[in-house]
Design a protein around this motif. Structure first.
Motif, PDB file in Angstrom:
ATOM      1  N   PRO A  82       2.991  31.105  27.319  1.00  0.00           N
ATOM      2  CA  PRO A  82       3.986  29.313  27.989  1.00  0.00           C
ATOM      3  C   PRO A  82       4.834  29.678  29.044  1.00  0.00           C
ATOM      4  O   PRO A  82       5.385  30.641  29.391  1.00  0.00           O
ATOM      5  N   GLY A  83       4.496  28.790  30.138  1.00  0.00           N
ATOM      6  CA  GLY A  83       5.042  29.430  31.440  1.00  0.00           C
ATOM      7  C   GLY A  83       4.623  30.590  32.581  1.00  0.00           C
ATOM      8  O   GLY A  83       4.954  30.344  34.025  1.00  0.00           O
ATOM      9  N   ASP A  84       3.547  31.018  32.280  1.00  0.00           N
ATOM     10  CA  ASP A  84       3.008  31.470  33.054  1.00  0.00           C
ATOM     11  C   ASP A  84       2.296  31.062  34.612  1.00  0.00           C
ATOM     12  O   ASP A  84       1.607  29.924  34.481  1.00  0.00           O
ATOM     13  N   LEU A  85       2.510  31.736  35.598  1.00  0.00           N
ATOM     14  CA  LEU A  85       1.974  31.211  36.634  1.00  0.00           C
ATOM     15  C   LEU A  85       0.719  30.945  36.584  1.00  0.00           C
ATOM     16  O   LEU A  85      -0.068  30.013  37.366  1.00  0.00           O
ATOM     17  N   PHE A  86       0.328  31.747  36.058  1.00  0.00           N
ATOM     18  CA  PHE A  86      -1.586  31.484  36.197  1.00  0.00           C
ATOM     19  C   PHE A  86      -2.546  31.354  35.600  1.00  0.00           C
ATOM     20  O   PHE A  86      -3.727  31.277  34.723  1.00  0.00           O
ATOM     21  N   TYR A  87      -1.358  30.482  34.312  1.00  0.00           N
ATOM     22  CA  TYR A  87      -2.013  28.847  33.825  1.00  0.00           C
ATOM     23  C   TYR A  87      -2.728  28.096  34.140  1.00  0.00           C
ATOM     24  O   TYR A  87      -1.669  27.730  34.722  1.00  0.00           O
ATOM     25  N   LEU A  88      -3.367  27.790  34.380  1.00  0.00           N
ATOM     26  CA  LEU A  88      -3.883  26.345  34.556  1.00  0.00           C
ATOM     27  C   LEU A  88      -4.471  25.585  33.924  1.00  0.00           C
ATOM     28  O   LEU A  88      -5.690  25.780  33.239  1.00  0.00           O
ATOM     29  N   GLU A  89      -3.445  24.394  34.227  1.00  0.00           N
ATOM     30  CA  GLU A  89      -3.807  23.142  33.002  1.00  0.00           C
ATOM     31  C   GLU A  89      -5.524  22.945  33.390  1.00  0.00           C
ATOM     32  O   GLU A  89      -5.815  22.514  34.724  1.00  0.00           O
ATOM     33  N   ARG A  90      -6.106  21.881  32.327  1.00  0.00           N
ATOM     34  CA  ARG A  90      -7.896  21.495  32.742  1.00  0.00           C
ATOM     35  C   ARG A  90      -8.019  20.629  31.452  1.00  0.00           C
ATOM     36  O   ARG A  90      -7.120  19.904  31.400  1.00  0.00           O
ATOM     37  N   PRO A  91      -8.933  19.651  31.821  1.00  0.00           N
ATOM     38  CA  PRO A  91      -8.890  18.491  31.415  1.00  0.00           C
ATOM     39  C   PRO A  91      -8.665  18.256  29.758  1.00  0.00           C
ATOM     40  O   PRO A  91      -8.337  17.352  29.308  1.00  0.00           O
ATOM     41  N   VAL A  92      -8.964  19.631  29.058  1.00  0.00           N
ATOM     42  CA  VAL A  92      -8.810  19.418  27.484  1.00  0.00           C
ATOM     43  C   VAL A  92      -7.522  19.747  27.221  1.00  0.00           C
ATOM     44  O   VAL A  92      -6.820  19.400  25.961  1.00  0.00           O
ATOM     45  N   ASP A  93      -6.893  19.786  28.043  1.00  0.00           N
ATOM     46  CA  ASP A  93      -5.514  20.494  27.731  1.00  0.00           C
ATOM     47  C   ASP A  93      -4.602  18.765  27.481  1.00  0.00           C
ATOM     48  O   ASP A  93      -4.110  18.448  26.762  1.00  0.00           O
ATOM     49  N   GLY A 116      -9.741  30.865  27.051  1.00  0.00           N
ATOM     50  CA  GLY A 116      -8.561  30.523  27.148  1.00  0.00           C
ATOM     51  C   GLY A 116      -8.032  29.752  26.432  1.00  0.00           C
ATOM     52  O   GLY A 116      -6.705  28.996  26.124  1.00  0.00           O
ATOM     53  N   LYS A 117      -8.736  29.583  25.234  1.00  0.00           N
ATOM     54  CA  LYS A 117      -8.689  28.852  23.355  1.00  0.00           C
ATOM     55  C   LYS A 117      -6.435  29.475  23.179  1.00  0.00           C
ATOM     56  O   LYS A 117      -5.970  29.041  22.689  1.00  0.00           O
ATOM     57  N   THR A 118      -6.994  31.261  23.416  1.00  0.00           N
ATOM     58  CA  THR A 118      -5.292  31.297  23.064  1.00  0.00           C
ATOM     59  C   THR A 118      -4.691  31.031  23.705  1.00  0.00           C
ATOM     60  O   THR A 118      -3.107  30.679  23.295  1.00  0.00           O
ATOM     61  N   SER A 119      -4.890  30.994  24.262  1.00  0.00           N
ATOM     62  CA  SER A 119      -3.860  30.695  25.542  1.00  0.00           C
ATOM     63  C   SER A 119      -3.122  29.165  25.650  1.00  0.00           C
ATOM     64  O   SER A 119      -1.541  28.426  25.702  1.00  0.00           O
ATOM     65  N   LEU A 120      -4.348  28.187  25.545  1.00  0.00           N
ATOM     66  CA  LEU A 120      -3.951  27.052  24.650  1.00  0.00           C
ATOM     67  C   LEU A 120      -3.102  26.876  23.622  1.00  0.00           C
ATOM     68  O   LEU A 120      -2.223  25.974  23.124  1.00  0.00           O
ATOM     69  N   ALA A 121      -3.594  27.391  22.672  1.00  0.00           N
ATOM     70  CA  ALA A 121      -3.428  27.640  21.065  1.00  0.00           C
ATOM     71  C   ALA A 121      -1.934  27.836  21.438  1.00  0.00           C
ATOM     72  O   ALA A 121      -0.507  27.336  20.564  1.00  0.00           O
ATOM     73  N   LEU A 122      -1.020  29.077  22.557  1.00  0.00           N
ATOM     74  CA  LEU A 122       0.353  29.260  22.699  1.00  0.00           C
ATOM     75  C   LEU A 122       0.856  28.203  23.079  1.00  0.00           C
ATOM     76  O   LEU A 122       2.221  27.265  22.581  1.00  0.00           O
ATOM     77  N   ARG A 123       0.265  27.213  23.851  1.00  0.00           N
ATOM     78  CA  ARG A 123       1.111  26.183  23.980  1.00  0.00           C
ATOM     79  C   ARG A 123       1.053  24.972  23.531  1.00  0.00           C
ATOM     80  O   ARG A 123       2.351  23.858  23.848  1.00  0.00           O
ATOM     81  N   LEU A 124      -0.191  24.808  23.077  1.00  0.00           N
ATOM     82  CA  LEU A 124       0.301  24.025  21.419  1.00  0.00           C
ATOM     83  C   LEU A 124       1.467  24.260  20.781  1.00  0.00           C
ATOM     84  O   LEU A 124       2.079  23.403  20.029  1.00  0.00           O
ATOM     85  N   ARG A 125       2.155  25.392  19.766  1.00  0.00           N
ATOM     86  CA  ARG A 125       2.269  25.834  19.444  1.00  0.00           C
ATOM     87  C   ARG A 125       4.041  25.876  20.084  1.00  0.00           C
ATOM     88  O   ARG A 125       4.982  25.329  19.273  1.00  0.00           O
ATOM     89  N   GLN A 126       4.165  25.828  21.511  1.00  0.00           N
ATOM     90  CA  GLN A 126       5.299  25.004  21.990  1.00  0.00           C
ATOM     91  C   GLN A 126       4.992  24.194  22.239  1.00  0.00           C
ATOM     92  O   GLN A 126       7.057  23.675  21.992  1.00  0.00           O
ATOM     93  N   ARG A 127       4.968  23.453  22.308  1.00  0.00           N
ATOM     94  CA  ARG A 127       5.277  21.992  22.439  1.00  0.00           C
ATOM     95  C   ARG A 127       5.520  20.849  20.595  1.00  0.00           C
ATOM     96  O   ARG A 127       6.288  20.251  20.830  1.00  0.00           O
ATOM     97  N   CYS A 128       4.810  22.169  19.508  1.00  0.00           N
ATOM     98  CA  CYS A 128       5.149  22.053  18.506  1.00  0.00           C
ATOM     99  C   CYS A 128       6.822  21.997  18.342  1.00  0.00           C
ATOM    100  O   CYS A 128       7.794  21.627  18.184  1.00  0.00           O
ATOM    101  N   GLU A 129       6.975  23.326  18.985  1.00  0.00           N
ATOM    102  CA  GLU A 129       9.107  23.789  18.618  1.00  0.00           C
ATOM    103  C   GLU A 129       9.400  23.127  18.992  1.00  0.00           C
ATOM    104  O   GLU A 129      10.804  22.514  19.190  1.00  0.00           O
ATOM    105  N   ASP A 130       9.073  22.421  20.723  1.00  0.00           N
ATOM    106  CA  ASP A 130      10.099  21.801  21.460  1.00  0.00           C
ATOM    107  C   ASP A 130       9.682  20.480  20.673  1.00  0.00           C
ATOM    108  O   ASP A 130      11.418  19.748  20.748  1.00  0.00           O
TER     109      ASP A 130
END
Length: 736
Positions: free
Chosen positions: A394-405, A428-442
């Protein structure tokens, strides 16, 4: 408004018109409204000026690339005054297309332009072009000018036949149409009768600003718009939005605010449905509104819809005091020009700006305007992009949000949920999974991510189901360790034992979110179906207090024979992560500090097919420091040469992807067949690349290649398999 790059390929179609006397003529056209196409009038005429009786257009880069009939609703063919235009009405709206705005800019003052279209000599489309403005040509009978253009493809002269009607673009929109090829008179040596010869790759372009003086043309592309107004439901924004809504409705537009939702209606469903129908999305961004989760969710949905279809048009209203937007808002809207609004004193000017943008989606005002400055680029960071392999935190500059996010975040809004994410490896499944984990933690929600790829070699079955029992004990240890829980006092003997461990954890951690990444890796073991069925049982047992995210690379129908016991088709079914569009590649390059040309982006997209991991690897090569200058960015010439070399050698073992290709070959060569009659994957891949017919067994094996991200399946129920990109086609095509 700033032109949205990745909508362009979906905007342009190939026109085929049938003549009264037989035969066809061809050209290019582009959408200016969802069902209106702008092209050249002569694209509908034969050599003897006979008009076409009927015709159709195909948008080859849209999801629906079928031929769509059209009728002519406006035509003006008068070469003496430089007019060669026609407007076509499509029989239906085409799914996955986008619309281009027209601009009244003077191209002579903007040399940074581009074009693309459908030349007859090249089958694939669209073809990206660039070139130069060689001056203007006066049509003195009308006192108007056109432009003389030299069109090029990667520096080579462009084939012009079939490009008539192609848009000439700047960052603000379409400033003209490619009309016709120019000719020059040639006098033979020693005298004699002059002959006519085509000028070298020269074309005449009709300026868009000429069209603004033709009321009948403006009426032919006019129409009402459905406008969604997103804002904080408090003052002073509420008064501003009410004023804007009155102005829109007075001009014949349909303006929606959530106050229009009736008592008893499903609010979330009404918002979703209305946004899917919207032509325009107007979010009002103020320091206070940026704290609204409701507004953020509406922005997510609108942005996801725009990325999929090119609609709605995004027109932010923004307080200029906001120097920077929060990360997610900035990802969706930060690059767009906006209408400034500080409060009541700015309401008249902001309303006029939005009305002008909506009322002139096809044609902007021709009054002189300061061009929107392109967004400033960050400092070149080629080392950072070289390290952006694998999952991006999460927060990586080169991660690109896509419609599924946005879809995934939307589903997480429920108290409990079951979400399946499906895509090939490296998408990018794992990258999105990391963001879902971050969202839960937040949000203060307990969460655990288990990556099955980190389990090492999975236990084999000894015929007495002991392998499965060993696997369940391994899973229980990872589960308890991740949540800092005591290990079970007795070894697990069945899936029911793990269910008890899960239920005990939920006593202290209600609303737990369990993310299982790479869970389909278990398919290589005989107990796979039993394990997947066990997940379904666990979901059924704890669905009121536990949520599940399942990340898979294999089609659910290939994981289980008993679909009724599958955990992968619960709720709305899987969300699927797709490849990058050309515009996404341009955005990632800009985040590394470089702005690539349209032709360069197109070549990179051909080489990688938009494969996210391969795209970052390609950019790491192209944007690496200059030769002999480890701390200096590459020059424009070095980037151009690298892109050309990568495109030419992308599938070679001496090219930039050589290590990845070798590793890929080793990987698929080591995958054992799942069935006795299943052929080797390498041989199936070679047959796909060479376009040979697959046997039923080979077609079943090709599903594994889809999982690996090597091929894509086109059409159903009997799909045709094609290589994902040029790199894979070249590499496997050369194998013997």
């Amino acid at each position: 408004m700033t032109l949205q790059h990745d909508a362009l390929p979906r905007s342009v179609g190939r026109i085929r018109a049938t003549l009264d006397r037989g035969g066809s003529v061809y050209g290019t056209g582009f959408l200016v409204t969802p069902t209106r196409v702008l092209t050249c009038a002569h694209c509908l005429r034969g050599p003897a000026e006979e008009k076409a009786a009927q015709g159709s257009i195909s948008f080859t880069q849209a999801r629906d690339a079928s031929e769509v009939p059209f009728q002519v609703v406006f035509e003006r063919f008068d070469p003496d005054v430089g007019l060669d235009i026609a407007v076509l009405e499509l029989a239906r709206q085409v799914e996955g297309t986008a619309c281009l705005p027209l601009s009244g800019e003077d191209l002579a003052e903007r040399p940074d332009w581009r074009s693309f279209g459908h030349p007859l000599s090249i089958e694939r489309a669209p073809l990206w072009l660039g070139g130069t403005v060689d001056g203007s040509i006066a049509r003195r009978a009308a006192g108007t000018d056109g432009w003389l253009l030299s069109l090029h493809v990667n520096g080579d002269p462009a084939p012009l036949e079939g490009l008539s009607g192609a848009p000439v673009l700047t960052e603000r929109g379409v400033v003209g149409l490619v009309s016709h090829q120019l000719y020059r008179r040639v006098v033979p040596d020693g005298g004699g009768k002059p002959s006519v010869s085509p000028a070298f790759a020269k074309a005449f372009a009709v300026p868009t600003r000429l069209l603004q003086s033709i009321p009948s043309f403006l009426r032919s592309i006019a129409g009402s718009s459905r406008v969604f107004l997103a804002y904080r439901r408090k003052e002073p924004e509420a008064t501003f939005v009410a004023e804007l809504q009155r102005a829109l409705q007075g001009a014949g537009h349909e303006a929606f605010v959530d106050l229009d939702i009736k008592v008893g209606e499903d609010w979330a469903q009404r918002i979703q449905t209305t946004l899917e129908r919207a032509d325009v999305f107007v979010p009002v961004l103020t320091p206070e509104s940026l704290e609204s989760q409701m507004l953020l969710q509406e922005v997510r949905i609108a942005y996801a819809r725009w990325r999929q279809t090119g609609r709605p048009l995004l027109l932010p209203v923004r307080d200029p005091a906001l120097e920077a937007l929060p990360f997610e808002f900035d990802t969706y809207l930060g690059r767009l020009q906006y209408a400034p609004w500080r409060g009541e004193q700015d309401t008249p000017s902001a309303v006029r700006a939005i009305m002008a943008a909506i009322g002139h989606q096809a044609v902007e005002p021709s009054a002189p305007q300061a061009p929107a400055a392109p967004p400033s680029l960050p400092k070149a960071d080629f080392q950072r992009i070289r390290m952006s392999a694998g999952a991006l935190p999460p927060g990586d500059l080169f991660y690109l949000e896509r419609p599924v996010d946005a879809d995934a975040y939307d589903r997480m809004g429920s108290e409990t949920f079951v979400l399946t994410m499906l895509s090939p490896s490296g998408f990018g499944k794992t990258s999105l999974a990391l963001r879902l984990r971050q969202r839960c933690e937040d949000e203060g929600r307990p969460v655990l991510l288990i990556n099955f790829r980190s389990f090492g070699r999975l236990p084999k079955d000894d015929g007495e189901n002991r392998g499965y029992v060993t696997f369940l004990n391994d899973l229980a240890r990872v589960f308890c360790k991740g949540l800092k829980l005591p290990l079970p006092t007795q070894p697990l003997e069945s899936p029911m034992d793990f269910e008890e461990v899960l239920m005990m954890a939920l006593e202290d951690m209600p609303r737990l979110v369990l993310i299982l990444d790479g869970v389909d890796r278990v398919i290589e073991r005989p107990y796979a179906e039993e394990f997947f069925s066990s997940i379904r049982s666990w979901i059924d047992a704890v669905h009121l207090s536990c949520s599940f995210v399942l990340c898979i690379a294999t089609e659910p129908s290939d994981l289980m024979t008993d679909i009724a016991r599958s955990p992968f088709n619960i709720d709305k079914g899987p969300i699927e992560l797709d490849t990058f569009a050309p515009g996404d590649i341009a955005i990632v390059a800009e985040r590394a500090g470089f702005r690539l040309g349209a032709a360069q982006v197109d070549l990179l997209h051909q080489a990688t097919g938009g494969h996210p991991a391969l795209t970052r690897q390609a950019l790491a090569y192209v944007l690496a420091p200059g030769k002999g200058k480890p701390s200096a960015p590459p020059t424009s010439a070095e980037i151009r040469d690298r892109v050309a070399f990568l495109h030419e050698q992308c599938g070679s073992l001496t090219g930039p992807f050589s290590m990845s290709l070798k590793a890929l070959l080793s990987r698929i060569g080591s995958i054992p067949p799942q069935l006795p009659d299943q052929p080797k994957l390498v041989s199936v891949m070679r047959k796909i690349v060479h376009n040979r017919t697959l046997s039923p067994a080979e077609a079943r094996a090709a599903a594994a290649l889809v999982t690996l991200g090597l091929v894509r399946a086109e059409g159903r129920p009997a799909p045709r398999f094609v290589a994902l990109n040029l790199a894979y086609a070249q590499f496997f095509g050369a194998l013997t």
